[in-house]
Motif scaffolding. Structure first.
Motif, mmCIF file in Angstrom:
data_model
loop_
_atom_site.group_PDB
_atom_site.id
_atom_site.type_symbol
_atom_site.label_atom_id
_atom_site.label_comp_id
_atom_site.label_asym_id
_atom_site.label_seq_id
_atom_site.Cartn_x
_atom_site.Cartn_y
_atom_site.Cartn_z
ATOM 1 N N ILE A 242 91.645 57.905 38.074
ATOM 2 C CA ILE A 242 91.484 56.720 37.238
ATOM 3 C C ILE A 242 91.496 55.448 38.081
ATOM 4 O O ILE A 242 90.775 54.487 37.793
ATOM 5 C CB ILE A 242 92.554 56.669 36.122
ATOM 6 N N GLU A 243 92.264 55.422 39.162
ATOM 7 C CA GLU A 243 92.275 54.246 40.041
ATOM 8 C C GLU A 243 90.920 54.059 40.722
ATOM 9 O O GLU A 243 90.452 52.928 40.888
ATOM 10 C CB GLU A 243 93.383 54.383 41.074
ATOM 11 N N ALA A 244 90.281 55.155 41.078
ATOM 12 C CA ALA A 244 88.950 55.059 41.669
ATOM 13 C C ALA A 244 87.965 54.471 40.668
ATOM 14 O O ALA A 244 87.090 53.672 41.029
ATOM 15 C CB ALA A 244 88.485 56.443 42.131
ATOM 16 N N LEU A 245 88.107 54.860 39.396
ATOM 17 C CA LEU A 245 87.228 54.314 38.358
ATOM 18 C C LEU A 245 87.444 52.816 38.174
ATOM 19 O O LEU A 245 86.483 52.044 38.080
ATOM 20 C CB LEU A 245 87.481 55.025 37.029
ATOM 21 N N VAL A 246 88.693 52.395 38.109
ATOM 22 C CA VAL A 246 89.009 50.979 37.912
ATOM 23 C C VAL A 246 88.481 50.144 39.071
ATOM 24 O O VAL A 246 87.890 49.073 38.871
ATOM 25 C CB VAL A 246 90.528 50.771 37.745
ATOM 26 N N LEU A 247 88.673 50.637 40.277
ATOM 27 C CA LEU A 247 88.203 49.900 41.453
ATOM 28 C C LEU A 247 86.677 49.838 41.470
ATOM 29 O O LEU A 247 86.090 48.803 41.813
ATOM 30 C CB LEU A 247 88.725 50.572 42.727
ATOM 31 N N HIS A 248 86.041 50.927 41.093
ATOM 32 C CA HIS A 248 84.578 50.951 41.036
ATOM 33 C C HIS A 248 84.072 49.980 39.979
ATOM 34 O O HIS A 248 83.103 49.232 40.200
ATOM 35 C CB HIS A 248 84.112 52.378 40.737
ATOM 36 N N ASN A 249 84.713 49.977 38.828
ATOM 37 C CA ASN A 249 84.319 49.081 37.745
ATOM 38 C C ASN A 249 84.413 47.615 38.164
ATOM 39 O O ASN A 249 83.613 46.774 37.730
ATOM 40 C CB ASN A 249 85.194 49.341 36.515
ATOM 41 N N ALA A 250 85.379 47.296 39.017
ATOM 42 C CA ALA A 250 85.579 45.905 39.445
ATOM 43 C C ALA A 250 84.416 45.374 40.274
ATOM 44 O O ALA A 250 84.268 44.160 40.437
ATOM 45 C CB ALA A 250 86.878 45.798 40.255
ATOM 46 N N THR A 251 83.555 46.259 40.783
ATOM 47 C CA THR A 251 82.396 45.805 41.559
ATOM 48 C C THR A 251 81.318 45.215 40.673
ATOM 49 O O THR A 251 80.455 44.473 41.139
ATOM 50 C CB THR A 251 81.779 46.961 42.356
ATOM 51 N N GLY A 252 81.337 45.563 39.378
ATOM 52 C CA GLY A 252 80.316 45.071 38.462
ATOM 53 C C GLY A 252 79.044 45.900 38.454
ATOM 54 O O GLY A 252 78.118 45.608 37.707
ATOM 55 N N THR A 253 78.980 46.937 39.277
ATOM 56 C CA THR A 253 77.781 47.770 39.355
ATOM 57 C C THR A 253 77.977 49.143 38.719
ATOM 58 O O THR A 253 77.043 49.948 38.694
ATOM 59 C CB THR A 253 77.362 47.979 40.828
ATOM 60 N N ALA A 254 79.163 49.395 38.204
ATOM 61 C CA ALA A 254 79.503 50.703 37.643
ATOM 62 C C ALA A 254 79.451 50.636 36.116
ATOM 63 O O ALA A 254 79.279 49.567 35.530
ATOM 64 C CB ALA A 254 80.907 51.099 38.102
ATOM 65 N N PRO A 255 79.604 51.766 35.448
ATOM 66 C CA PRO A 255 79.732 51.741 33.998
ATOM 67 C C PRO A 255 80.895 50.849 33.554
ATOM 68 O O PRO A 255 81.849 50.627 34.300
ATOM 69 C CB PRO A 255 79.997 53.213 33.644
ATOM 70 N N THR A 256 80.827 50.351 32.347
ATOM 71 C CA THR A 256 81.869 49.475 31.821
ATOM 72 C C THR A 256 83.176 50.242 31.657
ATOM 73 O O THR A 256 83.191 51.478 31.598
ATOM 74 C CB THR A 256 81.455 48.920 30.454
ATOM 75 N N SER A 257 84.264 49.494 31.553
ATOM 76 C CA SER A 257 85.566 50.140 31.353
ATOM 77 C C SER A 257 85.572 50.923 30.049
ATOM 78 O O SER A 257 86.145 52.014 29.967
ATOM 79 C CB SER A 257 86.687 49.097 31.361
#
Length: 349
Positions: A242-257
Motif C-alpha cells: 500500500i505504501e508503494a501505491l501511495v507513493l506512486h499516486n503522489a507522482t500524478g501519473t498513476a491511477p487515482t487514490s
C-alpha cells in the motif's frame, strides 16, 4: 586545435555523456587540453600503435552496450498492448460467461490462472499491493467456478476481441504488427525464470499464432519479467504494497487514490495511515506531494528495476530494441486515441 583534434575530443566526450555525471564531464573538459598535448608528445614512442582501430573498437563497444533506461522506454510502450485489456468490457464478458463475478474475482483469476489453482497467499505475494483480506474473498473460491485452463482460454478470447476493437482490422493485419511481434517474442527469450513467478508461469503458455495475439503474449511476458523484478526493488526500498501505491499516486501519473482503494481492497483509513507513515519517513510532504527524498527513493527503485530487467533487451540488442520501441510506440498511441485508458481512472489524489 585543428579539425581532427576537435573531432577526437567530441568523440571521447560523447562516450562519457551517456553516464549523465556532470562532475565527470566537467573534469573531462578541464583536463582534455593537457591530455591532448601529452598524447601528441608520446605518439612517437609507439609508432606501431593503431589508433584508428582502437577508436573503432570503442565505437563498437558503445553501440552494442545496452543502456538500462532503453529497456524502460521500450517497456513503457510495449506494456500498454497487454494492460489495455483491464479497462475493456470484452475481457470481463468472457470471464463472466464462465460464472466468475465481474471485478475483483475475474481480475484475480485472470492474472493468477497461469500459476494454476493457487491460494490467496500466493496471489497476495506475487501481486504485492493488494490487501490480503480482499484477495481471500475471491481466491481460491474462483477455482471452484472455473478451472485455470478455462480462464486462460477466456482471457485470450477477451484479449483478441479487445485488440480487434481498439486497433481495427487494418492495423491488426499490417506488416508493422507482424514486425513488432517478432522482436518482442525474441526479447522474451532473454528473460530469466529464477525468482520471477509471474513471468515464469506465463512463459510456460503457448505462443498464439496471430501476430496481434503473439505481441500481446510477448507484452505479457515482458510485463511479468519487469514487474517481478520491480517487487525486489520495492522491498529493498522498504515499501509495503500500500505504501508503494501511495507513493506512486503522489507522482500524478498513476491511477487515482479512489481507484487504487477500490481495486486493491484497501480502506480509506488504511490509505491515510500509509500516507502518514511515508510522511514520517520524509517521503511525502504535508499536502501529500513527493518530497525530494521521496522522488529520490522512487528513482532508485526504478533504476534498480532497470538493472534487473536488462536481460531481454540485451538479448534483443540496441538496434532491434529501438525498432520495437518505435513500432510499439505507434501502437500505444493508437490505443490511447481509441480511449483504451480512460482518463477518469488516472491522476493525483
Amino acid at each position: 586545435m585543428g579539425p581532427w583534434a576537435e573531432a577526437h575530443r567530441v568523440f571521447h566526450r560523447t562516450l562519457l555523456e551517456g553516464c549523465g555525471n556532470p562532475v565527470l564531464l566537467e573534469t573531462f573538459d578541464r583536463m582534455w587540453t593537457a591530455s591532448e598535448l601529452a598524447r601528441r608528445r608520446s605518439a612517437h614512442r609507439n609508432p606501431d600503435r593503431d589508433g584508428a582501430r582502437e577508436h573503432r573498437l570503442l565505437e563498437e563497444a558503445a553501440l552494442t552496450t545496452f543502456e538500462p533506461s532503453a529497456g524502460r522506454r521500450c517497456h513503457s510502450v510495449v506494456n500498454p498492448v497487454h494492460s489495455c485489456v483491464y479497462f475493456a468490457p470484452e475481457r470481463q464478458d468472457e470471464l463472466a460467461a464462465l460464472g466468475l463475478e465481474r471485478g475483483a474475482m475475474a481480475y484475480f483469476a485472470d492474472r493468477a490462472a497461469p500459476l494454476g489453482a493457487v491460494g490467496a497467499g500466493t496471489v497476495s505475494a506475487t501481486f504485492y499491493n493488494f490487501n490480503h483480506e480482499h484477495v481471500e474473498r475471491f481466491i481460491p473460491a474462483a477455482w471452484s467456478i472455473a478451472t485455470p485452463e478455462a480462464v486462460l482460454a477466456a482471457r485470450l478470447r477477451g484479449a483478441d476481441k479487445v485488440l480487434r476493437r481498439l486497433f481495427g482490422e487494418e492495423a491488426l493485419t499490417s506488416k508493422e504488427m507482424a514486425e513488432a511481434a517478432e522482436p518482442a517474442l525474441r526479447a522474451t527469450e532473454g528473460c530469466h525464470r529464477e525468482a520471477r513467478p509471474l513471468y515464469a508461469a506465463n512463459a510456460g503458455l503457448p505462443v498464439p499464432g496471430e501476430p496481434h495475439l503473439a505481441l500481446w503474449h510477448a507484452a505479457t511476458l515482458l510485463r511479468g519479467h519487469r514487474g517481478d523484478g520491480h517487487l525486489f526493488a520495492l522491498a529493498i526500498a522498504g515499501l509495503s504494497g500500500i505504501e508503494a501505491l501511495v507513493l506512486h499516486n503522489a507522482t500524478g501519473t498513476a491511477p487515482t487514490s479512489a481507484t487504487f482503494i477500490r481495486t486493491r481492497g484497501w480502506s480509506a483509513g488504511q490509505w491515510a495511515a500509509a500516507r502518514d507513515r511515508l510522511r514520517e519517513r520524509g517521503l511525502l510532504g504535508e499536502a501529500g506531494d513527493l518530497t525530494e527524498s521521496g522522488a529520490t527513493l522512487r528513482g532508485e527503485a526504478e533504476a534498480l528495476t532497470d538493472r534487473l530487467d536488462t536481460a531481454p533487451y540485451d538479448h534483443l540488442g540496441p538496434a532491434a530494441t529501438a525498432r520495437l520501441t518505435e513500432l510499439a510506440g505507434g501502437f500505444t498511441e493508437t490505443l490511447r486515441a481509441a480511449g483504451a485508458f480512460p482518463a477518469v481512472h488516472f491522476g493525483k489524489g
